[in-house]
Design a protein around this motif. Structure first.
Motif, PDB file in Angstrom:
ATOM      1  N   SER A   1      19.287  29.888  10.366  1.00 53.47           N
ATOM      2  CA  SER A   1      20.136  28.892  11.088  1.00 53.47           C
ATOM      3  C   SER A   1      19.421  28.108  12.294  1.00 53.47           C
ATOM      4  O   SER A   1      19.330  26.912  12.535  1.00 53.47           O
ATOM      5  N   VAL A   2      18.940  29.250  13.061  1.00 55.29           N
ATOM      6  CA  VAL A   2      18.369  28.822  14.613  1.00 55.29           C
ATOM      7  C   VAL A   2      16.953  28.024  14.201  1.00 55.29           C
ATOM      8  O   VAL A   2      16.983  26.856  14.691  1.00 55.29           O
TER       9      VAL A   2
ATOM     10  N   HIS B   1      23.624  20.123  20.878  1.00 53.72           N
ATOM     11  CA  HIS B   1      23.593  19.039  19.875  1.00 53.72           C
ATOM     12  C   HIS B   1      25.199  18.337  20.399  1.00 53.72           C
ATOM     13  O   HIS B   1      25.257  16.854  20.138  1.00 53.72           O
TER      14      HIS B   1
ATOM     15  N   LEU C   1      22.020  25.839  20.713  1.00 52.04           N
ATOM     16  CA  LEU C   1      21.636  24.681  20.052  1.00 52.04           C
ATOM     17  C   LEU C   1      22.948  24.074  19.602  1.00 52.04           C
ATOM     18  O   LEU C   1      22.780  22.709  19.818  1.00 52.04           O
TER      19      LEU C   1
ATOM     20  N   LYS D   1      25.975  29.027   6.757  1.00 52.62           N
ATOM     21  CA  LYS D   1      24.953  29.196   7.335  1.00 52.62           C
ATOM     22  C   LYS D   1      24.014  29.049   6.235  1.00 52.62           C
ATOM     23  O   LYS D   1      24.028  29.480   5.287  1.00 52.62           O
ATOM     24  N   PRO D   2      22.586  28.585   6.415  1.00 52.34           N
ATOM     25  CA  PRO D   2      22.288  27.532   7.258  1.00 52.34           C
ATOM     26  C   PRO D   2      22.622  26.269   7.272  1.00 52.34           C
ATOM     27  O   PRO D   2      22.932  25.825   5.933  1.00 52.34           O
ATOM     28  N   PHE D   3      23.241  25.540   8.170  1.00 56.32           N
ATOM     29  CA  PHE D   3      23.732  24.314   7.956  1.00 56.32           C
ATOM     30  C   PHE D   3      23.106  23.123   9.009  1.00 56.32           C
ATOM     31  O   PHE D   3      22.041  23.233   9.533  1.00 56.32           O
ATOM     32  N   HIS D   4      23.554  21.855   8.681  1.00 58.69           N
ATOM     33  CA  HIS D   4      22.928  20.858   9.180  1.00 58.69           C
ATOM     34  C   HIS D   4      23.782  20.455  10.365  1.00 58.69           C
ATOM     35  O   HIS D   4      24.780  20.451  10.375  1.00 58.69           O
ATOM     36  N   TYR D   5      22.924  19.756  11.468  1.00 58.19           N
ATOM     37  CA  TYR D   5      23.721  19.042  12.507  1.00 58.19           C
ATOM     38  C   TYR D   5      25.030  18.173  11.913  1.00 58.19           C
ATOM     39  O   TYR D   5      25.904  18.102  12.306  1.00 58.19           O
TER      40      TYR D   5
ATOM     41  N   GLN E   1      15.439  20.561  13.082  1.00 57.32           N
ATOM     42  CA  GLN E   1      15.771  19.457  12.165  1.00 57.32           C
ATOM     43  C   GLN E   1      15.721  18.028  12.645  1.00 57.32           C
ATOM     44  O   GLN E   1      15.614  17.318  11.865  1.00 57.32           O
TER      45      GLN E   1
ATOM     46  N   LEU F   1      21.735  30.312  18.819  1.00 55.11           N
ATOM     47  CA  LEU F   1      22.444  29.262  17.881  1.00 55.11           C
ATOM     48  C   LEU F   1      23.529  28.586  18.724  1.00 55.11           C
ATOM     49  O   LEU F   1      23.624  27.528  18.641  1.00 55.11           O
TER      50      LEU F   1
ATOM     51  N   LYS G   1      17.548  10.402   5.046  1.00 51.87           N
ATOM     52  CA  LYS G   1      18.624   9.940   5.907  1.00 51.87           C
ATOM     53  C   LYS G   1      19.404   8.987   5.041  1.00 51.87           C
ATOM     54  O   LYS G   1      20.653   9.272   5.139  1.00 51.87           O
TER      55      LYS G   1
END
Lengths: 327, 235
Positions: free
Chosen positions: A130-131, B20, B16, B101-105, A137, B13, B182
């Motif tokens: 994830s990090v 964000h 971040l 997880k893992p994920f997108h913003y 990203q 994590l 996108k």
């Protein structure tokens, strides 16, 4: 019974010889009464027969046990009567059984520990992943895009390991409910968005609306993910579409994933569902574990869905799932 | 502005997520002492909690129940476990939603937004009206309007997304892949042709505002916006 008789042929012979010898001694000594001699022979044999009957009755279970093989392991845990031989056979089998069970339990424990460890490890790996994902990203740089792709692959690989481990405990891990094919297909496509874009392959979906089947959602997504990623991988860069269609044929719901990619050689088609089988394409495209389709097949078998594959080299591949129940 | 509390034991994590969310105008506090989560919560009084399942002392489910005793604020779980069992556990322990997880913003932001909306109604952080501006050309991302020298045209959602990316990335090139990613949303899959069509449409919209040749095609790479309308380009 047969074993019992076979086993007593020598004893029977000995007894007869013995009786005849005794009668002969008396005979040669001058005691010549044929009727008495015959009577003695008869009485001797009768006593012997009585013994045989007793022996058979008391050892019946023992002989049955000896003449039939085990149909399962638990059978060794029983008694065969009180006769010394039978009892000691019982003891022997029981001790053997105990050893086996002990050994089995040891392995099961080891396997459980291993599975738990794998499970935990996979989940732990998701945090660093994830990090990485979040770090790259928002970046547009070539290198970051490449890292993102690799991270995607790792993520897919981890999923596969998880699902392979889950297969072991499948019985406790599925829940059959009505699943809308439309929803599930669009979810699977969403999950493979980057893969499609990266390979310049685009999906084409045509699903007879509100087609619903009896299945387990999470396993079905897993199956679709595997099929889609194969389809995309093997038609990469062809600018063709991967078509995902769902329709009813012969009263059964079918879901097809069709690509116009490189296809699979005839000799390989039969074996694609075998574990670790990578075939021609696997060697060319690397990165194939040969496990994806095997797992898919296993899951399909357990869920009662049929899966078939048709393929022609250079023309493409079609994988069809057939669900037994439409709702 | 809403305050979000992050309970995540992986410092990177947490960092971040924090940066964000701060970009989107939220105030963010991270837990440092994982055995005093409730005290920290009471002190900070956040509007929403992001909660990891695997924590050093007890697990997220436990802390979720503890927080539920003192507050009804939205709680979102972050977890590596994608099993249905865990999701059920999360919801049964009082969480409102679940991110794996893992994920997108984008997923995190969208879920936080919808939870905040549900809990506190339509008050949104100050960044809600995003204006992306480049040398006098401004895109109102939420209103989906493009303004230039007192003139305005409205744009479609896809066009707005395209423009936003091109303007934000200026003066760099935006790759076709990035644009496709996108544009591709849940309802429709965008392929190369659709992208071309949309780029053409954006060019037309710019022409309506009197801007010519602002989007440059770079073969094999993607597109770049060139401020032909800008102060430095008067010829």
């Amino acid at each position: 019974m047969k074993l019992f008789l076979r086993e007593h042929i020598p004893l029977f012979t000995i007894v007869v010889i013995q009786l005849i010898a005794v009668i002969l001694i008396f005979w040669l000594d001058g005691y010549k009464h044929p009727s008495v001699a015959l009577y003695a022979l008869f009485v001797g044999l009768f006593i012997f027969l009585c013994y045989l009957v007793y022996r058979f009755m008391s050892h019946q279970a023992f002989y049955e046990r000896l003449s039939a093989s085990f149909s399962n392991l638990d059978e060794s845990n029983q008694m065969y009567g009180n006769a010394p031989l039978a009892a000691s056979l019982g003891e022997l089998l029981k001790s053997q059984y105990t050893h086996y069970i002990h050994r089995l339990n040891e392995y099961e424990e080891k396997r459980d520990t291993h599975a738990t460890f794998m499970n935990q490890w996979v989940h732990q790996m998701k945090t660093p992943l994830s990090v990485i994902e979040l770090t790259v990203q928002q970046e547009e740089d070539e290198r970051f895009v490449s890292i993102r792709e690799e991270a995607d692959k790792i993520s897919k690989g981890l999923e596969m390991v998880l699902y392979a481990a889950r297969l072991e405990t499948f019985e406790h891990d599925f829940q059959v409910e009505p699943v809308s094919l439309e929803n599930i297909v669009s979810q699977a496509i969403r999950e493979n968005k980057r893969l499609f874009i990266k390979n310049h392959v685009y999906p084409e979906v045509s699903i007879e609306s509100d087609l619903t089947v009896e299945s387990d959602e999470k396993w079905l997504i897993f199956i679709l993910n595997q099929l889609i990623s194969n389809a995309v991988k093997y038609s990469s860069g062809s600018n063709e579409k991967v078509s995902i269609t769902a329709f009813i044929s012969n009263g059964e719901a079918c879901l097809e994933v069709r690509d116009k990619g490189v296809g699979i050689p005839k000799s390989d088609v039969k074996r694609v569902f075998k574990p670790f089988y990578t075939g021609e394409n696997g060697r060319i495209y690397r990165e194939s574990t040969g496990m994806g389709l095997y797992l898919v097949k296993e899951v399909c078998d357990r869920l009662g869905h049929q899966i078939t594959m048709e393929s022609e080299v250079g023309k493409g591949t079609t994988v069809r799932l057939t669900f037994s129940a439409i709702i | 502005m809403p305050k979000i509390m992050i309970v995540e034991d992986d410092p990177k994590l947490a960092g971040l997520l924090r940066s964000h969310l701060e970009k989107y105008g939220y105030e963010v506090v991270s837990v440092v002492k994982f055995d005093e989560i409730v005290e920290f919560f009471l002190e900070e009084q956040p509007e929403l909690v992001l909660l990891d399942v695997n924590l050093p002392s007890y697990d997220g489910f436990y802390w979720c129940r503890q927080i539920r005793r003192v507050s009804t604020c939205p709680i979102l779980f972050i977890s590596a476990r994608s099993g249905e069992m865990d999701q059920v556990m999360a919801l049964e322990n009082g969480a409102d939603d679940y991110i794996t997880k893992p994920f997108h913003y984008d997923v995190v932001t969208a879920k936080i937004r919808s939870q905040l909306r549900r809990a506190y109604g339509e008050y949104a952080p100050k960044m809600e009206e995003r204006i992306i501006e480049l040398q006098g050309l401004s895109l109102y991302a939420e209103r989906m309007e493009l303004h230039f020298r007192h003139a305005a045209v409205s744009v479609t959602k896809k066009e707005a997304i395209l423009l936003e990316m091109l303007l934000k990335r200026f003066p760099r090139v935006v790759s076709r892949e990035a644009l496709l990613e996108k544009l591709w949303d849940d309802q429709s899959f965008v392929d190369e042709n659709t992208l071309n069509v949309n780029v053409t449409r954006v060019r037309k919209k710019l022409q309506e505002l009197g801007i010519e040749d602002a989007i440059e095609t770079i073969r094999g790479e993607g597109y770049r916006i060139v401020p032909t309308w800008g102060e430095g380009n008067r010829s």
